[in-house]
Every structure is written in structure tokens, then in C-alpha cells.
Design an enzyme around this catalytic site. Structure first.
Site, PDB file in Angstrom:
ATOM      1  N   ASP A 165      -1.909 109.545  72.522  1.00 16.60           N
ATOM      2  CA  ASP A 165      -0.248 109.336  72.939  1.00 16.60           C
ATOM      3  C   ASP A 165       0.278 108.377  72.258  1.00 16.60           C
ATOM      4  OD1 ASP A 165       1.366 109.000  75.172  1.00 16.60           O
ATOM      5  OD2 ASP A 165       0.391 107.375  76.252  1.00 16.60           O
ATOM      6  N   GLU A 216       4.548 108.569  68.467  1.00 11.54           N
ATOM      7  CA  GLU A 216       5.806 108.915  67.651  1.00 11.54           C
ATOM      8  C   GLU A 216       6.257 108.191  66.394  1.00 11.54           C
ATOM      9  OE1 GLU A 216       5.363 108.142  70.993  1.00 11.54           O
ATOM     10  OE2 GLU A 216       5.466 110.288  71.478  1.00 11.54           O
ATOM     11  N   ASP A 223       7.004 111.984  79.316  1.00 18.15           N
ATOM     12  CA  ASP A 223       7.358 111.204  80.735  1.00 18.15           C
ATOM     13  C   ASP A 223       8.506 111.877  81.374  1.00 18.15           C
ATOM     14  OD1 ASP A 223       5.164 109.792  80.095  1.00 18.15           O
ATOM     15  OD2 ASP A 223       6.391 108.137  79.405  1.00 18.15           O
TER      16      ASP A 223
HETATM   17  O1  MIG Z   1       3.912 103.692  77.788  1.00 18.11           O
HETATM   18  O2  MIG Z   1      -0.829 105.720  78.982  1.00 18.11           O
HETATM   19  O3  MIG Z   1       3.598 109.440  78.422  1.00 18.11           O
HETATM   20  O4  MIG Z   1       1.409 110.129  80.263  1.00 18.11           O
HETATM   21  O5  MIG Z   1       0.291 107.746  81.386  1.00 18.11           O
HETATM   22  C1  MIG Z   1       3.337 104.483  78.671  1.00 18.11           C
HETATM   23  C2  MIG Z   1      -0.154 105.358  79.596  1.00 18.11           C
HETATM   24  C3  MIG Z   1       1.994 104.945  77.839  1.00 18.11           C
HETATM   25  C4  MIG Z   1       2.775 107.079  78.053  1.00 18.11           C
HETATM   26  C5  MIG Z   1       2.513 108.831  78.373  1.00 18.11           C
HETATM   27  C6  MIG Z   1       1.805 108.786  79.779  1.00 18.11           C
HETATM   28  C7  MIG Z   1       0.624 107.816  80.153  1.00 18.11           C
HETATM   29  C8  MIG Z   1       1.250 106.225  79.536  1.00 18.11           C
HETATM   30  N1  MIG Z   1       1.605 106.436  78.274  1.00 18.11           N
END
Ligand code: MIG
Length: 726
Positions: A353, A356, A444
Site C-alpha cells: 500500500d 505512490e 480508496d
Molecule cells: O492512509 O492501511 O488504500 O486500503 O486500509 C491509509 C490503511 C492507508 C490506504 C489503503 C487502504 C488501507 C489504509 N491505507
């Protein structure tokens, strides 16, 4: 330029010198174009330099000239430079345009504009959703006659993609090359795209099952409770996901003493209940002496550098973080090796995650920030060191491939840790070609009707951009889904290639049973349908990994020439044989012909408030398995064939099987079963042909022939020719 940046520039130039020499053969001084394959052309602008763009991260091989462009070649690229930006324009006439990766809005991309700059875009609100987590500088065009083309800008730098009066790429880079594919239809273009940019590797069978996620299930007892509830309630499920709360203070590759004191035990428990486990890993590493990942990374000098040659520090979940520089092979090795002890706890898959990469504050005063938008990532003049494969360059060049390079390294690490298993990585950020390394979800989204509806064109356009394994957070991530919305979302979400429910920290429970009995019942039906269709899905995934055809498709692919289908974005196809029509879709444009509404698991969608209609193509045979609660019990021993004859009284279908895991299938350890139905007078004969070496029994075949408003059934052994009497 001051002295220090000048020095840096000189040093950078010295670093890339060997690469420059390597690429001089590719350096061009004036516009050039030639064929690099069967109806594939490459266009080089004046001033193109390999140093700025090579090696390509989109393409698996450096293209080779095979011929001159013929006079009849239709699409030409006009290159120009304006205000320091490099532009490529292609006049595409009145073709319908698709693809462009992960995008909000309509399926048809004509008259849209997006920005290719990977962005953590919570609920897609920033910049009107014009830039999301991934970059695919790729457009698929379909002409009125059904012939199709693809346009790929082989460029990782920040760029804009404008689809008005043709296609225009405007990049913050030096001139870049463009590849154009010309084929007789959409499918052929997509196969060629996969040939050029690579295919998804065959995923483990379990990753095709339904998956349950939340930010976060914790502590470990809650994880066990969620898993148990699926089994008690007989709702099929294959995977439980661990979001960041499992970590010790959000430090990657650690486990919270308090909430997950024994991850081996948690994983063993899940396995014993026939679940797999997937755990999150972010790129941001807490800047903290004494933390093993930070210490070893610092020792090995792995962090992305600022313009002033210091470790770049950005705030993310753990606080101040540093970020691995995945442009370097040694860094990737270091990163890959972190997975060994991690996976050894019994982890089955990894969720990358925030890649980017997302940072919690703006780090530079760029155009977006000056326009009041946010740009929460690292500064574009940050420095990546490169290595043997990639040249040293700025973050502006490597930003869009940060996630791509991260999941490439993650995948390598997971494979090294478990060499007998097919790796599974889910990523939020990626770049065209990144389907080689990871599946993806669409970030999200929100628990709203608008986002439920948008998830369809989004997943289709990603599928038309080379990424077959994708899907949204079922139920919507942000906010609380109403029971009604959740049931509707599950009714279609269960059909997406990647099928996982997920919800934000602090939201109400979003498990299938959390919305009352009726919704629970409906979700069970939706997920049961998915599980009974697994033989069909697995066969489609095999095809995707072998030839690059998408799993989820737009309805227009059922008939490339039927212009009425070009905008259809409520109904969608799974493979070439099924169309899914959501319950709420009132007047979808559907292809001509006698498509039949079929029942997958005894349900009758006409009498059901939520279940989508599933339409079977005339001429198709779709295999179903018996219901199982997870893929651990997946079996093709008894297969049910849904048959719909075409106008000439024929139908065919196929079923791929292998061990569902591991790589023996690459040594022909698989079976492809071909089914064929032929009507003869008032009888229909269904015969079976096996191909391949993977021994698996099929002791019983049930036929359900949809014929003139009736369902005619017959059974037989697996080598029998089964006769249905009309
Ligand atoms: O800033 O890990 O898109 O699926 O639950 C949020 C927490 C960070 C973003 C992801 C989301 C995930 C969440 N993450």
C-alpha cells in the site's frame, strides 16, 4: 543553476555515461518511424535520447526494427515541444477511445483528460479524480467497423493525457517515443499489448476466491472470530487480510507484541480453517535507530536521496520515514530478503500500500500545490541512484514507477522465500506493464451509489490497459454502506476478477453478515455464485496469463461492430461467454442474439432483489463446480455444464485445471478439457476431449441445456458422450 546542482548534474551525467554509450544505437536526431512487429509501429521524435527513457519499463524487450512503415499506415504521431513540454499527438478520427488505466468517470474516454502522476487520492476527490494511484499511458481505440488500435507512450515521466480531437500526451520530459498497434479487433490489440508489456503470471487458485478485509482486524482473536464466522455461516471465503494495525507501531516487517504476539499461530489457525492470510507492507520505513529495517537499510545506503544528497524523510503512518530506492538492484535484493523471515511466519500473500509513494504533506511548491491542490509525495527533484539496469535520475522520472519497482522487488522476495509457490502481491500503485508483478485494487473509494456504479467502468478500463487482476473495495472503503448498498455491491463485486470487501478504520462492521439477515442471505448467494463459477474463472485467468486477454470486459467486445454497445458501462462481461447485468441496471445495451439468463447456484435472479442477471452467450458452454467453502475443497470431480446452443445448434467451452499452486503447470502438468455440443435432429450430443498431463478425475458431468425457455438436464461419466433429448 548554482554550483552544487551543477556538480550534481555533472556527477549524474558521469554515472549514466556507460548507459549512454549503451544506448547510443537507439539515439535518434530526427523523426523516425518503422515497424517493430506485425502491424506494430514505433515513432521516434526528433531529439529522442535513450538516456532519458531507456530501458523501457513498460516493454519487456527493446523493440527491433523489422520493416519500413507501409504507405497505408493509418495513424501517425505528430511530435512537438512547447513551453519545455514534449507533446505527441495522434489524430484518431471518430474512433471510440478506452483504456487509460485506472480512471474515474465513464467507460468511453473520448473528451476526457487525466494526469499521469500517481496520487494517493482518497475517495477520488482530489483534482476531480483526474489522477489516481496508477499510470497507464495507453489508449485503446475502436473504429466504427470494429477494427482497433492501441497507442502507448513509452514514458514514465509526469504527463497529461488529453482525449479530445484525438490523443495528446503532454509530458514533463524530453521527447519520448510512441508505439502504435493496428489490428482487426479489440481482442487482437489487447493480445499484442500483453505481448509487448507482459502478462500476469498465473496466480494461485486461492486468490480467485472471495476475500475479507478491514482496516484493521485486530487483535488476532478478532481475526480468528471473523474467520470462524464465515465457516459457521457457510459463506465461502479464502482470505483474511491484515491491515497496518498488526505492525508494531506501523513499522514494516514487525508484529505488534500486544495484538499479534504470535503471527505463526494466527496464520496456522487460519490455515487450519482453510483460509490464506495476506499482510500489508508499506514502502515507508520508520526513521529510528535500533529498528532493524532502518539500521540495515541505512548501513546499505538504500534510501531515496534529496537533491542535497541526504536521506529524504517524509511523514507517513509510523512518523518520520525513509524510502527504499527501488531503481537499484542491490536495494531490491535487500528489500527482497526482508520477506524471508516475514513469509516464514506462514504468510501467504502481501499487500503493498501507500506506494505512490504517499507522504502526509506537500513536499514542494509545484504547479499543483500552487493551484491549491495537494501533491502528497516526495519532491520531484529527489534523487534515485539507479544501477546496472536503470540510470540515475530524478523522482520526476521515477515517481510513476515507484510502486511498480516496489512490487517487482516484493514479488522477487516472496518467490525467493517460497520458491515452490505462486507469489501473490496486491498493489495500490502501478504503471503499465506492472501486471507482471501484482494484482491491484482501485484504492480508496466510498460507500456511495456513485462509486458502486463507477467501479464497473474503472475495472473495465484497467482490464483494457493490460491489468486483468483488479477490483474495487466491495461495499466502498470510506463511510458506512447501507445494507441495501452493500448487498447490491456484493451482488456484482462477487463477479469482479479481484473480489474483496474492505472498509475504513472506524466504520461500522462491513462483513457480509453485518447488515442483517436478508443482506447476509443475499451475500451468501452472490459469493456462492462466484465459487460455483471458479472453473470458468480459473480458465479465464489461465488464458489471461497465457495470451493476455482480459477477464472482465466491456459488453462491446461481444460485438465490436455493434455501435449501440460502445457506451455500455452497467452491464459487463466476464470472459466472452457471460454478461452480468446488475439488478439496478434498467435499460442496458446488450448484444444481439439469444443470450439466456442462467441460474448458477439454484437462484432465480428474477425473484431476487439484489442478484444480477447472468447471461450465457449463444454458442457457449460454461463449466461450474460444486459449491465449496474455500478453494481448499475445490474439485472438478463433478462438473455442471451450462449450455446454450447457437443458431446452427452448436456450442463449445473449455475448462483448465492444474494443481492450483506451484509451477508444475509450466511443465505441462495441466489439463485442458474441451466440451463440444452438437444438435442432431432432436438430440444434442455433448462430447469431451482432454489435453495435457495433469491427472484429475471428472467422474460426473451434469448438463443443463437452456433451450426454448426450458432447462433440459442430463448426466454422464466424464469420458461419455452425453445425449440430451430435446
Ligand atoms: O492512509 O492501511 O488504500 O486500503 O486500509 C491509509 C490503511 C492507508 C490506504 C489503503 C487502504 C488501507 C489504509 N491505507
Amino acid at each position: 543553476m548554482n554550483t552544487s546542482t551543477l556538480k550534481t548534474a555533472v556527477r549524474q551525467a558521469m554515472l549514466v555515461l556507460p548507459l549512454t554509450l549503451l544506448f547510443t544505437s537507439c539515439m535518434e536526431t530526427k523523426n523516425q518511424s518503422y515497424l517493430i512487429g506485425d502491424n506494430i509501429a514505433i515513432f521516434y521524435p526528433e531529439g529522442f535520447s535513450g538516456e532519458d527513457h531507456l530501458p523501457s519499463l513498460a516493454l519487456i524487450d527493446e523493440p527491433q526494427k523489422v520493416d519500413q512503415l507501409g504507405y497505408g499506415w493509418k495513424l501517425k504521431v505528430e511530435f512537438s515541444v512547447l513551453d519545455g513540454k514534449s507533446i505527441a499527438h495522434i489524430n484518431t478520427g471518430d474512433a471510440s477511445l478506452y483504456g487509460t488505466g485506472e480512471v474515474t468517470g465513464n467507460l468511453l474516454r473520448n473528451n476526457t483528460e487525466i494526469s499521469l502522476w500517481n496520487t494517493d487520492n482518497f475517495t477520488y476527490k482530489l483534482d476531480d479524480g483526474k489522477r489516481l494511484y496508477q499510470s497507464h499511458p495507453w489508449v485503446l481505440g475502436v473504429r466504427k467497423d470494429g477494427s482497433a488500435f492501441g497507442v502507448l507512450a513509452d514514458n514514465t515521466w509526469r504527463q497529461n493525457l488529453y482525449l479530445k480531437d484525438g490523443i495528446t500526451f503532454t509530458a514533463d520530459s524530453k521527447p519520448f517515443r510512441v508505439i502504435i498497434i493496428e489490428k482487426e479487433n479489440t481482442t487482437e490489440v489487447l493480445k499484442e499489448l500483453a505481448q509487448l508489456t507482459g502478462k500476469m503470471e498465473m496466480p494461485p487458485l486461492w486468490s480467485l476466491g472471495y476475500q475479507q478485509c478491514r482496516w484493521s482486524y485486530f487483535p488476532d482473536t478478532r481475526v480468528a472470530e471473523v474467520a470462524d464466522t464465515f465457516r459457521i455461516k457457510n459463506i465461502p471465503c479464502d482470505v483474511i487480510w491484515m491491515d497496518i494495525h498488526y505492525m508494531d507501531g506501523n513499522r514494516v516487517f514487525t508484529f505488534s507484541e500486544k495484538d499479534f504476539p504470535n503471527p505463526e499461530k494466527t496464520n496456522a489457525y487460519l490455515h487450519q480453517k482453510d483460509f490464506k492470510s495476506i499482510w500489508m507492507i508499506d514502502p515507508g520505513v520508520k526513521k529510528e535507530k535500533g529498528y532493524h529495517v532502518y539500521d540495515s537499510g541505512t548501513k546499505n545506503k538504500v534510501w531515496v536521496q534529496t537533491a542535497d544528497d541526504e536521506d529524504f524523510v517524509g511523514r507517513v503512518w509510523p512518523g518520520d520515514c525513509v524510502f527504499p530506492d527501488f531503481t537499484n538492484e542491490e536495494v531490491n535484493q535487500w528489500w527482497a530478503n526482508l520477506y524471508k523471515p516475514f513469509m516464514a511466519t506462514g504468510i501467504d500473500g502481501v499487500w503493498n500500500d501507500m506506494n505512490e509513494p504517499a507522504v502526509f504533506e506537500n513536499t514542494e511548491e509545484n504547479e499543483a500545490v500552487m493551484n491549491g491542490l495537494t501533491d502528497m509525495t516526495m519532491p520531484s527533484d529527489n534523487k534515485h541512484r539507479g544501477g546496472e539496469l536503470l540510470p540515475a535520475s530524478s523522482h520526476l522520472r521515477y515517481h510513476n514507477v515507484y510502486g511498480y519497482l516496489m512490487v517487482k522487488a516484493s514479488r522477487e522476495g516472496i518467490l525467493k522465500a517460497n520458491p515452490e509457490k505462486r507469489p501473490f502481491v496486491l498493489t495500490r500503485s502501478n504503471y503499465i506493464g506492472g501486471q507482471r508483478y501484482a494484482a491491484t485494487w482501485t484504492g480508496d473509494n466510498a460507500s456511495t451509489w456513485a462509486h458502486l456504479k463507477m467501479s464497473i467502468p474503472m475495472s473495465i478500463n484497467l482490464s483494457l490497459s493490460g491489468q486483468p487482476f483488479n477490483g474495487p473495495d466491495i461495499g466502498g472503503f470510506e463511510g458506512n454502506a447501507t445494507p441495501n448498498l452493500f448487498a447490491h455491491w456484493m451482488a456484482i463485486g462477487a463477479f469482479f476478477p479481484f473480489s474483496r470487501a474492505h472498509s475504513i478504520n472506524g466504520s461500522k462492521p462491513h462483513e457480509p453478515w453485518a447488515f442483517g439477515k436478508k443482506v447476509e442471505e443475499s451475500c451468501r448467494t452472490s459469493i456462492n455464485r462466484r465459487y460455483r463459477l471458479l472453473p470458468y474463472y480459473y480458465t479465464l485467468f489461465q488464458e489471461a496469463s497465457a495470451i493476455g486477454t482480459p477477464v472482465m470486459r466491456p459488453v462491446f467486445m461481444a460485438d465490436d461492430k455493434d455501435l449501440s454497445l460502445r457506451k455500455e458501462q452497467e452491464a459487463f462481461m466476464i470472459g466472452s461467454d457471460l454478461i452480468i447485468v446488475p439488478k439496478w441496471s434498467k435499460n442496458p445495451h446488450l448484444p444481439k442474439g439469444d443470450w439466456k439468463i442462467v441460474s448458477i447456484d439454484g437462484e432465480n435472479s428474477a425473484d431476487d432483489k439484489y442478484q444480477a442477471d447472468v447471461l450465457l452467450r449463444p454458442g457457449a458452454i460454461v463449466p461450474l463446480c460444486n459449491l465449496a467453502q474455500s478453494t481448499v475443497d475445490y474439485s472438478t470431480d463433478e462438473i455442471t455444464l451450462l449450455v446454450n446452443l447457437d443458431e446452427s445448434g452448436k456450442a463449445k467451452g473449455k475448462l483448465y485445471t492444474d494443481a492450483g499452486e506451484g509451477f508444475a503447470y509450466k511443465n505441462k502438468e495441466y489439463t485442458m478439457v474441451h466440451y463440444k455440443a452438437i444438435a442432431n435432429g432432436n438430440k444434442v450430443n455433448i462430447s469431451t476431449k482432454f489435453e495435457g498431463n495433469y491427472f484429475n478425475t471428472q467422474s460426473k458431468i451434469n448438463v443443463k441445456l437452456y433451450y426454448k425457455g426450458e432447462v433440459i438436464e442430463a448426466t454422464g461419466g466424464y469420458t461419455d458422450t452425453i445425449t440430451v433429448n430435446l
